[in-house]
Design a protein around this motif. Structure first.
Motif, short mmCIF file in Angstrom:
data_model
loop_
_atom_site.label_atom_id
_atom_site.label_comp_id
_atom_site.label_asym_id
_atom_site.label_seq_id
_atom_site.Cartn_x
_atom_site.Cartn_y
_atom_site.Cartn_z
N GLU A 1 0.82 -1.22 0.00
CA GLU A 1 0.00 0.00 0.00
C GLU A 1 0.85 1.27 0.00
OE1 GLU A 1 -2.45 -0.46 3.48
OE2 GLU A 1 -3.37 -2.29 2.69
N LEU A 2 2.16 1.13 -0.20
CA LEU A 2 3.08 2.29 -0.15
C LEU A 2 2.53 3.45 -0.99
CD1 LEU A 2 6.06 2.94 0.91
CD2 LEU A 2 6.76 2.50 -1.45
N GLN A 3 2.43 4.62 -0.36
CA GLN A 3 1.82 5.76 -1.04
C GLN A 3 2.85 6.59 -1.81
OE1 GLN A 3 -1.15 8.10 1.51
NE2 GLN A 3 -0.18 6.78 3.02
N SER A 4 2.37 7.18 -2.90
CA SER A 4 3.12 8.23 -3.59
C SER A 4 2.79 9.56 -2.91
CB SER A 4 2.70 8.30 -5.06
OG SER A 4 1.33 8.69 -5.11
N PHE A 5 3.52 10.62 -3.26
CA PHE A 5 3.22 11.92 -2.67
C PHE A 5 1.83 12.39 -3.09
CE2 PHE A 5 4.19 16.69 -2.49
CZ PHE A 5 4.00 16.77 -1.13
N ASP A 6 1.45 12.15 -4.34
CA ASP A 6 0.10 12.54 -4.77
C ASP A 6 -0.98 11.83 -3.94
OD1 ASP A 6 0.77 14.35 -6.77
OD2 ASP A 6 0.91 12.79 -8.32
N GLN A 7 -0.76 10.56 -3.66
CA GLN A 7 -1.75 9.82 -2.85
C GLN A 7 -1.78 10.37 -1.43
OE1 GLN A 7 0.01 5.96 -3.79
NE2 GLN A 7 -1.97 5.28 -4.59
N TRP A 8 -0.60 10.69 -0.89
CA TRP A 8 -0.55 11.24 0.47
C TRP A 8 -1.27 12.59 0.50
CZ3 TRP A 8 1.29 15.70 2.70
CH2 TRP A 8 1.36 15.70 4.09
N LEU A 9 -1.01 13.42 -0.53
CA LEU A 9 -1.65 14.74 -0.59
C LEU A 9 -3.17 14.62 -0.67
CD1 LEU A 9 0.73 16.62 -3.04
CD2 LEU A 9 0.16 17.37 -0.72
N ALA A 10 -3.65 13.64 -1.42
CA ALA A 10 -5.10 13.50 -1.58
C ALA A 10 -5.77 13.30 -0.23
CB ALA A 10 -5.40 12.32 -2.52
N VAL A 11 -5.08 12.64 0.68
CA VAL A 11 -5.65 12.38 2.00
C VAL A 11 -5.40 13.56 2.95
CG1 VAL A 11 -5.56 10.83 4.01
CG2 VAL A 11 -5.30 9.90 1.69
N HIS A 12 -4.24 14.19 2.86
CA HIS A 12 -3.79 15.12 3.92
C HIS A 12 -3.76 16.59 3.51
CE1 HIS A 12 -2.70 11.86 6.62
NE2 HIS A 12 -2.14 11.24 5.59
#
Ligand SMILES: NC(=O)c1ccc[n+]([C@@H]2O[C@H](COP(=O)([O-])OP(=O)(O)OC[C@H]3O[C@@H](n4cnc5c(N)ncnc54)[C@H](OP(=O)(O)O)[C@@H]3O)[C@@H](O)[C@H]2O)c1
Length: 317
Positions: free
Chosen positions: A299-310
């Motif tokens: 499930e390792l996130q990319s920065f875009d995925q992290w940004l979408a949540v945070h």
């Protein structure tokens, strides 16, 4: 059955890395492990929240080897982390790591993860004046003490995986690393990396990768495992953040000596840290293997995925 699960004692269970490991263990309901959450304050809100999830929460202090030996007793695994930013003392971090290693040995722990970083003095000896020596014998105190402490685990023959972590993207929320507003009103991420890449990761993914390390069993004992979610330049980080937040955020490169002079606690340490990452970028990026991290944590996130949540949690001045 729950009673057949192997216990992992998790230091820092109320914090970012350890908390993420506890959540990873809980998320794998049929998995082989149960978490024993270690905290100094079993009555804190964070500790009570863990207990409410059914986690065994027990008290110990990194400054008290005996307390660590008690909570490690009977555990199969131990996740060991120290919090430099609570005291800013490399000597204290070294002493705490020594306590962890001796307690793990005494408790017969079969697999320790030591959350470490590079001893940068192997790359930049104290006599090298490209960056100042800090506190008399360190270049990057919060890195050097962790890296130096590796020997406690090795010398005692503690079965250890040395987990080299990366800059948390969460620092943009919690660590004052988010966008600053310049005199011209322009929002900018400010750090001294030129156009070099900054290996970084969601703090949650450090815990999930640690879980993956424990699941591998003996395979990664004695190994150094360096993880990141993505290797992005300052300009790429700013551009992705701009898109996610709908704001114009630039990357402002400053010389390390300027960053060291910013005056907040630890600015000199962090200025040296960024300079180390910049000047030894091929090594630093090269060792932090995203593909391998993903095998530990699919499930390792990319920065875009992290940004979408945070993205809504990032404070803007
Ligand atoms: N920010 C980054 O980008 C980054 C990147 C790589 C590595 N790191 C390293 O990560 C470390 C901090 O980890 P984190 O971010 O997971 O911490 P955190 O979220 O700040 O939480 C600190 C944790 O450490 C525990 N703790 C602190 N002192 C303790 C003591 N004396 N005895 C027992 N437990 C103690 C706290 O537990 P209680 O308060 O409940 O007792 C808490 O769970 C630092 O050393 C830092 O250098 C940070």
């Amino acid at each position: 059955m729950a009673e057949q699960k192997r216990t992992i004692a998790v230091i820092g269970a109320t914090g970012a890395q350890g908390g993420a490991l506890v959540r990873a263990i809980l998320a794998d309901k049929g998995g082989p492990f149960a978490a024993r959450a270690i905290t100094r304050h079993v009555d804190s809100d964070k500790a009570k929240a863990l207990a409410a999830l059914g986690v065994d929460v027990v008290a110990a202090d990194l400054d008290d080897e005996g307390s660590l030996a008690r909570v490690f007793a009977g555990a199969y695994g131990a996740f060991c982390v120290t919090n430099y930013w609570e005291h800013f003392s490399p000597e204290k971090e070294l002493a705490q790591a020594g306590n962890l290693a001796r307690a793990a040995k005494a408790g017969g722990v079969q697999h320790v993860i030591w959350s470490t970083l590079e001893d940068t003095r192997k790359w930049v000896p104290l006599a090298d004046d490209r960056m100042p020596t800090l506190m008399g014998k360190y270049k990057v105190p919060h890195y050097d003490a962790k890296g130096e402490a590796d020997h406690f685990f090795r010398d005692l023959g503690v079965p250890t995986t040395f987990l080299l972590t990366s800059f948390y993207w969460d620092n943009f929320i919690y660590f004052g690393a988010g966008p600053q507003r310049g005199p011209d009103g322009q929002l900018a991420l400010v750090f001294p990396m030129d156009e070099k890449r900054l290996p970084a990761i969601s703090a949650a993914d450090i815990g999930k990768c640690a879980y993956g390390v424990f699941k591998r069993g003996k395979e990664l004992i004695g190994k150094r495992v360096a993880i990141a979610g993505e290797h992005l330049t300052g300009a790429q980080l700013a551009s992705k953040m701009s898109r996610a937040l709908g704001k114009d955020i630039r990357y402002t490169n400053v010389p390390p000596e300027v960053y060291r002079g910013f005056g907040f606690p630890g600015a000199d340490d962090l200025g040296n840290m960024f300079q180390f990452k910049r000047d030894f970028n091929d090594y630093y990026v090269g060792v932090r293997d995203i593909a391998f991290a993903r095998t530990l944590n699919p499930e390792l996130q990319s920065f875009d995925q992290w940004l979408a949540v945070h993205k809504d949690q990032i404070p803007l001045p």
